[in-house]
Each structure stands twice: as structure tokens, then as C-alpha cells.
Enzyme design. Structure first.
Site, PDB file in Angstrom:
ATOM      1  N   PRO A  24      90.500  13.436 108.456  1.00 50.65           N
ATOM      2  CG  PRO A  24      89.668  14.638 110.266  1.00 50.65           C
ATOM      3  CD  PRO A  24      90.867  13.845 109.814  1.00 50.65           C
ATOM      4  CG  ASN A  25      85.826  16.363 106.928  1.00 48.99           C
ATOM      5  OD1 ASN A  25      84.728  15.825 106.878  1.00 48.99           O
ATOM      6  ND2 ASN A  25      86.276  16.935 108.021  1.00 48.99           N
ATOM      7  NE  ARG A  59      86.947  19.528 103.711  1.00 47.05           N
ATOM      8  CZ  ARG A  59      88.047  19.475 104.433  1.00 47.05           C
ATOM      9  NH1 ARG A  59      89.097  18.812 104.011  1.00 47.05           N
ATOM     10  NH2 ARG A  59      88.105  20.084 105.579  1.00 47.05           N
ATOM     11  CE1 TYR A 100      91.588  22.238 102.621  1.00 47.29           C
ATOM     12  CE2 TYR A 100      89.190  22.325 102.537  1.00 47.29           C
ATOM     13  CZ  TYR A 100      90.373  22.450 103.245  1.00 47.29           C
ATOM     14  OH  TYR A 100      90.345  22.788 104.574  1.00 47.29           O
ATOM     15  CG  ASN A 126      96.370  17.036 104.858  1.00 51.10           C
ATOM     16  OD1 ASN A 126      96.100  17.527 105.958  1.00 51.10           O
ATOM     17  ND2 ASN A 126      95.902  17.543 103.725  1.00 51.10           N
ATOM     18  CG  HIS A 136      98.475  21.532 106.503  1.00 50.16           C
ATOM     19  ND1 HIS A 136      97.526  20.754 107.121  1.00 50.16           N
ATOM     20  CD2 HIS A 136      99.533  21.592 107.333  1.00 50.16           C
ATOM     21  CE1 HIS A 136      98.000  20.378 108.292  1.00 50.16           C
ATOM     22  NE2 HIS A 136      99.211  20.861 108.446  1.00 50.16           N
TER      23      HIS A 136
HETATM   24  C1  DQA Z   1      94.017  20.924 105.796  1.00 49.88           C
HETATM   25  C2  DQA Z   1      93.881  22.185 106.652  1.00 49.88           C
HETATM   26  C3  DQA Z   1      93.142  21.888 107.944  1.00 49.88           C
HETATM   27  O1  DQA Z   1      93.041  23.065 108.737  1.00 49.88           O
HETATM   28  C4  DQA Z   1      91.742  21.402 107.639  1.00 49.88           C
HETATM   29  O2  DQA Z   1      91.086  21.039 108.827  1.00 49.88           O
HETATM   30  C5  DQA Z   1      91.712  20.288 106.653  1.00 49.88           C
HETATM   31  C6  DQA Z   1      92.662  20.278 105.542  1.00 49.88           C
HETATM   32  C7  DQA Z   1      94.645  21.216 104.430  1.00 49.88           C
HETATM   33  O3  DQA Z   1      95.043  20.267 103.771  1.00 49.88           O
HETATM   34  O4  DQA Z   1      94.724  22.378 103.997  1.00 49.88           O
HETATM   35  O5  DQA Z   1      90.846  19.432 106.706  1.00 49.88           O
HETATM   36  O6  DQA Z   1      94.867  20.015 106.481  1.00 49.88           O
END
Ligand code: DQA
Length: 145
Positions: A11-12, A19, A24, A75, A101
Site C-alpha cells: 500500500p501507498n 509521497r 522515500y 516490499n 524497504h
Molecule cells: C516501507 C517501510 C514501511 O514501514 C512503510 O509502511 C512503507 C514503506 C519502505 O519501503 O521503507 O510503506 O516498506
């Protein structure tokens, strides 16, 4: 036909590049896909990069990977820290699984320090930015070799 490495995103991550770029970065998932394809194709593999905000969809893709993929780079985003169901699905997959991550989750809030997926992952990359994906694909190629 080339064997396929699945690259699954939770998600996201559809908003990658827009974002919280201070965490990121500015690369998009399309940039990640291009970088991973370059590494995989040079080694004779294909990739299939997918993203969903829905836990069940991620699980369905993992099930699909049982027949269609030789390895999974994942991921799981927030599902990392919450989803026994994603862990159970990954435990049905017989090939290598690598967890990625973008951020260094260990430098962040305590709730990000635990990963259900790490109980299954053969390796974990965290904090290498979006470069971590292509590094994971490189490692996947050597595990498959
Ligand atoms: C993530 C780290 C997670 O804690 C977070 O909820 C994400 C992205 C990362 O790629 O750093 O959405 O997986």
C-alpha cells in the site's frame, strides 16, 4: 520464454516519488521497474512489477507466483508490520523471497522494527533507497543461478 521474477509492492507505493520524498525519494515505481528490468534482462530473466493497496490482491499475486514466478522480491510496505496473511501466503511459495524497504525501518518508529515477512524472507534490504530493488534483483539472480 524467460523465467519471471515477481516484484510485489504494498500500500501507498503507487505514490512513490510524490509521497514523503524526504523519506522515500523522488523515483517513481516506473523508475524502479526500469532499473529492475535492466538487471534481470541482462541475466536472462523477465520481471513483473505489481502494486496494490489491497492485502488480498497481494496474496492473490503471491499465489499466482507459485506457478508463474521463480522468485519474489517484495516490499510489503505497511503490511510488513501487520500481515500474518501475507507471511502465510509467502510460506506457500517455494522459490527465494527477498524483502525490500526503501527506508531504514530500524531507524524509524518502533512499530516498523518488526516484520512478519522477515520470518520467510531469504534476505532483507532496508535503507538503500529505491536502489534496493535492483540490488535485490541482482541477489535474486545469484540465488536462482
Ligand atoms: C516501507 C517501510 C514501511 O514501514 C512503510 O509502511 C512503507 C514503506 C519502505 O519501503 O521503507 O510503506 O516498506
Amino acid at each position: 520464454m524467460a523465467e519471471t521474477i515477481y516484484i510485489l509492492n504494498g500500500p501507498n507505493l503507487n505514490l512513490l516519488g510524490k509521497r514523503q520524498p524526504e523519506i522515500y525519494g523522488y523515483d517513481t515505481l516506473a523508475d524502479v521497474e526500469a532499473a529492475c528490468a535492466e538487471v534481470a534482462e541482462a541475466a536472462g530473466y523477465a520481471i513483473r512489477l505489481l502494486q496494490s493497496n489491497w492485502e488480498g490482491q497481494i496474496i492473490d499475486w503471491i499465489h499466482e507466483a507459485r506457478n508463474d514466478a521463480v522468485g519474489i522480491v517484495i516490499n510489503p510496505a505497511a503490511f510488513t508490520h501487520t500481515s500474518v496473511a501475507v507471511l502465510d501466503a509467502l510460506n506457500t511459495f517455494e522459490g527465494p523471497v527477498l524483502e525490500v524497504h526503501i527506508s531504514n525501518v530500524h531507524k524509524r518508529e518502533a512499530f516498523r522494527h518488526h516484520s512478519y515477512v522477515s520470518l520467510r524472507a531469504d534476505g532483507v534490504i532496508a535503507g538503500f533507497g529505491t536502489e534496493g530493488y535492483a540490488l535485490a534483483v541482482r541477489r535474486m539472480v545469484s540465488l536462482l543461478g
